[in-house]
Design a protein around this motif. Structure first.
Motif, PDB file in Angstrom:
ATOM      1  N   LYS A 193       0.782  -1.133   0.034  1.00 28.50           N
ATOM      2  CA  LYS A 193      -0.065   0.346  -0.081  1.00 28.50           C
ATOM      3  C   LYS A 193       0.899   1.329  -0.084  1.00 28.50           C
ATOM      4  N   ASN A 194       2.304   1.429   0.152  1.00 28.95           N
ATOM      5  CA  ASN A 194       3.027   2.269   0.216  1.00 28.95           C
ATOM      6  C   ASN A 194       4.213   2.273  -0.826  1.00 28.95           C
ATOM      7  N   SER A 195       3.860   2.746  -1.533  1.00 30.54           N
ATOM      8  CA  SER A 195       4.150   2.952  -3.091  1.00 30.54           C
ATOM      9  C   SER A 195       5.772   2.876  -2.732  1.00 30.54           C
ATOM     10  N   ALA A 217       6.900  -3.198  -2.888  1.00 30.98           N
ATOM     11  CA  ALA A 217       5.982  -1.985  -3.614  1.00 30.98           C
ATOM     12  C   ALA A 217       6.664  -1.611  -5.106  1.00 30.98           C
ATOM     13  N   LYS A 218       8.262  -0.796  -5.068  1.00 27.43           N
ATOM     14  CA  LYS A 218       8.724  -0.649  -6.369  1.00 27.43           C
ATOM     15  C   LYS A 218       8.926  -2.340  -6.847  1.00 27.43           C
ATOM     16  N   VAL A 276       5.752  -4.405  -8.965  1.00 30.26           N
ATOM     17  CA  VAL A 276       5.559  -3.224 -10.118  1.00 30.26           C
ATOM     18  C   VAL A 276       6.801  -4.169 -11.266  1.00 30.26           C
ATOM     19  N   GLU A 327      -3.060   4.383  -0.919  1.00 27.82           N
ATOM     20  CA  GLU A 327      -3.467   3.167  -1.042  1.00 27.82           C
ATOM     21  C   GLU A 327      -3.415   2.191  -1.726  1.00 27.82           C
ATOM     22  N   SER A 344      -2.097   2.461  -4.866  1.00 27.91           N
ATOM     23  CA  SER A 344      -0.778   2.032  -5.051  1.00 27.91           C
ATOM     24  C   SER A 344      -0.662   0.435  -5.560  1.00 27.91           C
ATOM     25  N   ARG A 390      -1.757   0.278  -9.129  1.00 24.64           N
ATOM     26  CA  ARG A 390      -0.069   0.317  -9.693  1.00 24.64           C
ATOM     27  C   ARG A 390      -0.131  -0.480 -10.343  1.00 24.64           C
ATOM     28  N   LEU A 441       0.565   8.988  -9.209  1.00 30.78           N
ATOM     29  CA  LEU A 441       0.340   9.702  -8.664  1.00 30.78           C
ATOM     30  C   LEU A 441      -0.562  11.001  -7.758  1.00 30.78           C
TER      31      LEU A 441
END
Length: 169
Positions: free
Chosen positions: A84-86, A91-92, A95, A116, A119, A122, A132
């Motif tokens: 949820k925290n891009s 999270a990186k 993707v 969130e 993210s 995404r 964003l």
């Protein structure tokens, strides 16, 4: 989707063994592999149709350079609130996974703010909500700061086709 190519499940470490045991129990024809620990590189050998690779978010983040070279038919993101925290490494990394179809599972996709949700989407459908900055301008600020019900309804209508909610009914 097993016939289309390998699948990847990213999950918290605490539920990885559950994924492995349930997959082996309910889909015994799958080649289920745990991508974790010192021998994890071996799990990437000869992935193909019917292969299911199960890993943790942290291992995925550490090994993303190897993982992103593989074309997965399916990516399953379990406990999607973990991304949820891009700005986080996990999270990186997620993707960057090369997958034809993407599914996120979460009981709590939004806990603090709409960023969130952005993210998670995404990963699922990168172009749906835009950047964003654009998402904040179009939806987050009007909904969270101004309480705009029409923006909330517009966002809900936009996302509805992509969300399956389990209800008591």
């Amino acid at each position: 989707r097993a016939g289309k190519g390998p699948a990847l499940v990213a999950a918290p470490t605490s539920v990885m063994s559950g994924w492995v045991s349930q997959a082996r129990s309910f889909a015994p024809s799958l080649d289920v592999r745990l991508f974790h620990g010192a021998t994890r590189a071996k799990a990437l050998e000869k992935l193909g149709k019917g292969s299911l690779l199960v890993t943790s978010y942290d291992v995925l983040a550490m090994e993303i350079d190897a993982i992103e070279k593989i074309r997965f038919a399916t990516l399953v993101v379990d406990e999607a609130q973990m991304i949820k925290n891009s700005a986080t490494q996990r999270a990186k990394a997620i993707v960057r996974v090369n997958a034809e179809a993407r599914i996120a599972l979460s009981g709590t996709p939004v806990e603090n703010h709409l960023g969130e949700l952005w993210s998670i989407f995404r990963v699922l459908n990168p172009s749906l909500l835009g950047s964003l900055a654009r998402f904040k301008e179009r939806f987050a600020v009007p909904i969270e700061k101004q309480g705009d019900p029409s923006k909330r309804d517009t966002l809900a209508k936009l996302l509805r086709p992509f969300i399956l909610r389990r209800t008591k009914a």
